[in-house]
Design a protein around this motif. Structure first.
Motif, PDB file in Angstrom:
ATOM      1  N   SER A  25      35.798  57.102  53.333  1.00 23.89           N
ATOM      2  CA  SER A  25      35.594  57.681  54.667  1.00 23.89           C
ATOM      3  C   SER A  25      34.454  57.000  55.422  1.00 23.89           C
ATOM      4  N   ASN A  26      33.522  56.375  54.710  1.00 19.37           N
ATOM      5  CA  ASN A  26      32.409  55.686  55.382  1.00 19.37           C
ATOM      6  C   ASN A  26      32.692  54.216  55.661  1.00 19.37           C
ATOM      7  N   GLY A  27      33.944  53.793  55.476  1.00 22.21           N
ATOM      8  CA  GLY A  27      34.332  52.419  55.803  1.00 22.21           C
ATOM      9  C   GLY A  27      34.240  51.437  54.652  1.00 22.21           C
ATOM     10  N   LEU A  28      33.678  51.842  53.512  1.00 22.12           N
ATOM     11  CA  LEU A  28      33.596  50.971  52.335  1.00 22.12           C
ATOM     12  C   LEU A  28      34.995  50.696  51.790  1.00 22.12           C
ATOM     13  N   LYS A  29      35.274  49.434  51.453  1.00 19.84           N
ATOM     14  CA  LYS A  29      36.586  49.060  50.917  1.00 19.84           C
ATOM     15  C   LYS A  29      36.489  48.763  49.429  1.00 19.84           C
ATOM     16  N   LEU A  30      37.478  49.235  48.691  1.00 20.41           N
ATOM     17  CA  LEU A  30      37.558  48.977  47.248  1.00 20.41           C
ATOM     18  C   LEU A  30      38.851  48.238  46.934  1.00 20.41           C
ATOM     19  N   ILE A  31      38.735  47.190  46.122  1.00 17.69           N
ATOM     20  CA  ILE A  31      39.889  46.473  45.571  1.00 17.69           C
ATOM     21  C   ILE A  31      39.710  46.476  44.063  1.00 17.69           C
ATOM     22  N   TYR A  32      40.663  47.008  43.351  1.00 18.39           N
ATOM     23  CA  TYR A  32      40.536  47.135  41.888  1.00 18.39           C
ATOM     24  C   TYR A  32      41.701  46.423  41.201  1.00 18.39           C
ATOM     25  N   ASP A  33      41.361  45.422  40.421  1.00 16.57           N
ATOM     26  CA  ASP A  33      42.342  44.687  39.608  1.00 16.57           C
ATOM     27  C   ASP A  33      42.292  45.274  38.200  1.00 16.57           C
ATOM     28  N   LYS A  34      43.214  46.154  37.906  1.00 16.76           N
ATOM     29  CA  LYS A  34      43.196  46.840  36.607  1.00 16.76           C
ATOM     30  C   LYS A  34      43.827  45.939  35.550  1.00 16.76           C
ATOM     31  N   ARG A  35      42.995  45.532  34.584  1.00 10.48           N
ATOM     32  CA  ARG A  35      43.428  44.635  33.515  1.00 10.48           C
ATOM     33  C   ARG A  35      43.481  45.414  32.203  1.00 10.48           C
ATOM     34  N   GLU A  36      44.657  45.713  31.725  1.00  9.18           N
ATOM     35  CA  GLU A  36      44.781  46.488  30.497  1.00  9.18           C
ATOM     36  C   GLU A  36      44.244  45.721  29.292  1.00  9.18           C
ATOM     37  N   LYS A  37      43.638  46.482  28.380  1.00 10.69           N
ATOM     38  CA  LYS A  37      43.108  45.966  27.113  1.00 10.69           C
ATOM     39  C   LYS A  37      41.956  44.982  27.316  1.00 10.69           C
ATOM     40  N   SER A  38      41.283  45.079  28.451  1.00  5.97           N
ATOM     41  CA  SER A  38      40.107  44.243  28.678  1.00  5.97           C
ATOM     42  C   SER A  38      38.864  45.016  28.264  1.00  5.97           C
ATOM     43  N   ASP A  39      37.974  44.387  27.499  1.00  2.73           N
ATOM     44  CA  ASP A  39      36.721  45.033  27.091  1.00  2.73           C
ATOM     45  C   ASP A  39      35.593  44.756  28.072  1.00  2.73           C
ATOM     46  N   ASN A  78      30.309  47.555  56.068  1.00  4.41           N
ATOM     47  CA  ASN A  78      30.204  46.093  56.100  1.00  4.41           C
ATOM     48  C   ASN A  78      30.319  45.508  54.693  1.00  4.41           C
ATOM     49  N   MET A  79      30.895  46.290  53.771  1.00  5.05           N
ATOM     50  CA  MET A  79      30.972  45.869  52.368  1.00  5.05           C
ATOM     51  C   MET A  79      32.401  46.013  51.835  1.00  5.05           C
ATOM     52  N   THR A  80      32.721  45.119  50.902  1.00  2.00           N
ATOM     53  CA  THR A  80      33.970  45.202  50.143  1.00  2.00           C
ATOM     54  C   THR A  80      33.624  45.104  48.666  1.00  2.00           C
ATOM     55  N   ILE A  81      34.148  46.033  47.878  1.00  2.00           N
ATOM     56  CA  ILE A  81      33.947  46.002  46.427  1.00  2.00           C
ATOM     57  C   ILE A  81      35.194  45.437  45.763  1.00  2.00           C
ATOM     58  N   PHE A  82      34.982  44.467  44.870  1.00  2.00           N
ATOM     59  CA  PHE A  82      36.076  43.970  44.035  1.00  2.00           C
ATOM     60  C   PHE A  82      35.706  44.245  42.578  1.00  2.00           C
ATOM     61  N   ALA A  83      36.540  45.025  41.895  1.00  6.80           N
ATOM     62  CA  ALA A  83      36.285  45.376  40.500  1.00  6.80           C
ATOM     63  C   ALA A  83      37.442  44.919  39.636  1.00  6.80           C
ATOM     64  N   MET A  84      37.146  44.576  38.372  1.00  9.15           N
ATOM     65  CA  MET A  84      38.184  44.104  37.461  1.00  9.15           C
ATOM     66  C   MET A  84      37.875  44.605  36.049  1.00  9.15           C
ATOM     67  N   GLY A  85      38.833  45.244  35.421  1.00 12.02           N
ATOM     68  CA  GLY A  85      38.635  45.733  34.060  1.00 12.02           C
ATOM     69  C   GLY A  85      39.670  46.775  33.693  1.00 12.02           C
ATOM     70  N   ASP A  86      39.384  47.523  32.642  1.00  7.73           N
ATOM     71  CA  ASP A  86      40.343  48.519  32.150  1.00  7.73           C
ATOM     72  C   ASP A  86      39.724  49.920  32.193  1.00  7.73           C
ATOM     73  N   ILE A  87      39.095  50.251  33.322  1.00  8.95           N
ATOM     74  CA  ILE A  87      38.537  51.582  33.528  1.00  8.95           C
ATOM     75  C   ILE A  87      39.580  52.429  34.253  1.00  8.95           C
ATOM     76  N   ASP A  88      39.694  53.687  33.865  1.00 10.39           N
ATOM     77  CA  ASP A  88      40.605  54.595  34.565  1.00 10.39           C
ATOM     78  C   ASP A  88      40.233  54.626  36.045  1.00 10.39           C
TER      79      ASP A  88
END
Length: 796
Positions: free
Chosen positions: A15-29, A190-200
């Motif tokens: 709601s505050n304009g922050l963008k999230l992009i999540y690349d869910k990678r199964e079985k990644s530690d 003014n921010m974009t988050i890119f995350a990658m891993g196997d978190i729910d």
């Protein structure tokens, strides 16, 4: 509301304009988390050049919750590798580490980005650190020249100044200006988050709502000025600059930004021109050209396409003649480009896509240039365009690429198509690198490992999409994979579906053929690398230190001597080949995400995989100063120790980690006297070199050395248990990340066999490093840290 777009990524706008992009990678530690702030050096006011990069540094210096030291310790405690980088259009902050600690990492990064307090005591110190980084960057002549060229090419825009700024703007930077910039641009919209891993994903989003999602949005107004490059057509600008060793030609053409439908043509053209059958042919033809390459530089709203030449020092008339020769070559080359060459390069680009995920940090780096365009799948669309274009389409483009305005529509390449294959790696460690160089042929190995990549070999590499390295890149002095005086390497990374072709390729590569052109080009490249090494304070310091450390034949230069390189003949290459590529001399290791045991056996028979012989090292203390006309100075100190079993190595590593943290805390952070410094060990069969290295400026050498002596004495008096645990946890986190990469595993596995530590030393180290006893470290500290017993080299 959470949205799923196609298959690969989960996306959400808070709601505050922050963008999230999540690349869910199964079985990644491993969990990697990057925050891209949509402001870079472009957004700086005149007189504040370098502010954005300086701000990046300051955000590591403390916040409302933690001091700088507490912040560092917390990242280390949770095994998280944290870093940041500044570009023209954005700044990125990231961490990577065990997925179980993802909340701690996000919270710490959140505090940095939204609650930094800019302590007064850190502000002036950080200026010194940034200036040291600037001096190091500008110790390379090419970097200095490129800054001046960019100031002309991008004239009229905020892209015309270097990201790191200027010496006077950093020295005169006001804290109020930094905080003003921080409050203006470091807001969630003014921010974009890119995350990658196997978190729910729900757990991740819920935690982000409690941190980043709670920050208030703020309207941002950016004045945008953009350059029309048309005014440069036909214009010739001549610069005269003092104290440079080479001459240069930079030729630029107008190009679109990455999000333009025709950008993929420029990516293809860039890869084609940088292939060995293109611009390098001009270099082979003209001995005055030391280096030549093309580049496609994309900014947010436009781009430029350049061809850059490094030349021997020449007069004006000679430089203009080479420019004419370049124009004629380009015209002829583009008119006669063959379809088979186009297909080779296109195939190489498509195959390289599978290497992107080799490292959980760098796979995210590869996306940052694309994220500023608000098109999550832009990179995939470009790859899809490259895949779908044919030689006829490309021919229409390159025949008139300066004025090209053609539009190509792109569809998404689905994720399933990208993950059918995965990267695998073979590393061949070759013992006795310099020992096999005949007397008066120092540099033969440098020439050999360049000449081995002849035209036939390069053609196979491009056709099959392999990545092959046989020598160190002189432009990457801190590369993790390196040649030493006592060994060399051949490293091959390849798609998992190409095993049979790899076997055939190896049989050709390990039975090399050479011709006069191979030799000429290799000698020219080796001489160029030698010249670079002489003016790099880091490389030169290690060169001088090892010249005194080794005995007998190993005292010769790692980079060779120019007169001896010039005397090398084809018969020397064949004679060297018989020795260095002998089965008894080779250690071959293979690594993969899904290891093929049969292929492993077939590959390992190429070498005997026996450890290296003990190397005689100098046990006499030396203390020498080398005076060079460089702004950046370098100090290396070291002692040699014998070890009997691999358990001892862990104690030396642990001590070096604690020493590095103390050096970082006192010399870099408190004194601001160094940009690059560390302690570590170099392992040889049955021996180790325990060392420290510090990049500083000439005026600070004495005080830095006195400080090191004090650090040694302080460590001998006391090492805190928590200090040791933090250092070791940080190391273990970085090791876990390193072991996720088959290319890295294959290198170190071969190296550990060579060193006599056994192929599984990485696994042993990871299992046992956390068990290191404080009592043992205190004992080894008394043995190691006697300052006067360290040999030292000073470059100043």
């Amino acid at each position: 509301m959470l949205k799923f777009f196609l298959i690969s990524y989960i996306t959400l706008e808070f709601s505050n304009g922050l963008k999230l992009i999540y690349d869910k990678r199964e079985k990644s530690d491993i969990f990697t988390f990057l925050v891209l702030v949509n402001s870079g050096s472009f957004n700086e006011e005149k007189g504040c050049e370098g502010l954005t990069h300086f701000l990046e540094h300051m955000l590591f210096d403390g916040n409302e919750k933690f001091s700088r030291e507490e912040l560092r310790k917390n990242f280390d405690k949770f095994g998280l590798y944290v870093n940041a980088f500044t570009r023209e259009d954005y700044t990125a902050y990231f961490f990577s580490g065990p997925d179980k600690n993802f909340k701690e990492g996000i919270y710490l990064l959140y505090l940095m980005l939204f609650q930094s307090n800019f302590p007064d005591k850190e502000f002036e110190k950080e200026k010194g650190v940034v200036l040291q980084e600037m001096y190091q960057d500008r110790s390379r002549e090419y970097n200095l020249i490129k800054e001046k060229v960019d100031s002309i090419i991008y004239k009229g825009t905020n892209y015309s100044h270097p990201v790191i700024g200027y010496e006077n703007t950093i020295k005169n930077l006001k804290k109020e200006k930094v905080i003003e910039f921080y409050k203006k641009f470091y807001v969630p919209n003014n921010m974009t988050i890119f995350a990658m891993g196997d978190i729910d994903e729900k757990e991740l989003i819920d935690f982000l709502k409690k941190t980043f999602g709670n920050e208030l949005t703020k309207k941002i107004i950016i004045e945008e000025k953009f350059l029309s490059l048309e005014k440069f057509w036909g214009e010739k600008i001549f610069l005269e600059i003092k104290d440079i060793k080479n001459s240069y030609i930079f030729k630029y053409f107008e190009a679109p930004p990455l999000n333009h439908p025709s950008s993929f043509y420029f990516i293809l053209l860039n890869e084609i021109l940088n292939s060995d059958f293109a611009l390098n042919k001009l270099k082979e033809k003209n001995k005055k050209i030391l280096n030549i390459l093309s580049s496609y530089e994309s900014r947010r709203k436009f781009g430029v396409f350049g061809i850059n030449l490094t030349l021997k020092s020449l007069e004006k008339d000679s430089i203009f003649m080479i420019e004419k020769e370049l124009d004629e070559f380009l015209k002829s080359f583009l008119e006669n480009l063959k379809k088979e060459d186009f297909d080779r390069v296109k195939n190489k680009i498509l195959k390289e896509k599978i290497y992107d995920a080799l490292d959980p940090v760098y796979s995210v780096f590869y996306l940052t240039d694309y994220l500023i365009y608000d098109d999550l799948y832009l990179k995939d669309k470009i790859i899809k365009s490259i895949k779908n274009t044919n030689f006829e389409d490309f021919s229409d483009f390159y025949k008139n690429f300066i004025k090209n305005s053609r539009t190509i529509f792109v569809t998404l390449k689905k994720e399933e198509e990208e993950r059918k294959t995965f990267p695998e790696a073979i590393h061949i460690l070759l013992k006795n690198r310099i020992l096999y160089e005949p007397y008066s042929k120092n540099g033969l190995s440098q020439v050999f490992f360049r000449a081995i990549l002849n035209e036939k070999i390069k053609k196979i590499i491009e056709e099959e999409g392999f990545q092959v390295k046989t020598y160190d890149n002189p432009f990457l002095p801190f590369d993790d994979y390196y040649h030493r005086r006592d060994f060399a390497y051949i490293r091959i990374t390849f798609p998992s579906d190409n095993k049979e072709k790899v076997k055939k390729f190896l049989s050709i590569l390990l039975n090399p053929e050479f011709d006069t052109l191979d030799l000429k080009k290799a000698k020219s490249d080796a001489i160029f690398a030698k010249n670079i090494s002489q003016n790099d304070p880091y490389v030169r310091a290690w060169e001088e230190f090892e010249n005194r450390l080794f005995k007998n034949e190993l005292k010769r230069s790692l980079y060779g001597e120019i007169s001896e390189i010039e005397s090398i003949e084809i018969s020397d290459l064949y004679e060297y080949s018989k020795k260095i590529l002998n089965k008894e001399n080779m250690i071959v290791t293979y690594e993969s995400e899904k290891k093929d045991s049969l292929f492993d056996k077939e590959i390992k028979i190429l070498g005997k995989n026996t450890e290296g012989e003990e190397i005689e090292l100098n046990d006499e203390i030396f203390n020498d100063t080398i005076k060079l006309n460089l702004k950046q100075s370098y100090i290396i100190g070291g002692r040699v120790f014998s070890f009997k079993d691999r358990r001892e190595i862990l104690d030396y590593i642990s001590l070096s980690l604690v020493l590095t943290d103390r050096m970082q805390e006192i010399i870099r952070e408190k004194m601001g006297a160094s940009y690059r410094l560390s302690s570590g060990i170099k392992i040889f069969p049955s021996k180790i070199l325990f060392y420290y290295e510090i990049g500083t400026d000439k005026e600070k050498i004495k005080i830095v050395e006195k400080t090191m002596e004090n650090i040694f004495e302080d460590l001998k008096r006391k090492i805190d248990k928590e200090e040791l645990e933090i250092a070791i946890n940080s190391f273990a986190g970085n090791m876990t990340r390193r072991l996720s990469n088959p290319e890295t595993r294959s290198f170190y596995k071969g190296f550990y066999i060579y060193s006599g530590l056994s192929y599984d030393f990485d696994k042993f180290m990871l299992e046992n490093i956390l068990k290191v006893n404080l009592k043992d470290i205190k004992r080894i500290t008394q043995k190691v840290l006697t300052f006067e017993d360290f040999s030292k080299i000073y470059i100043k």
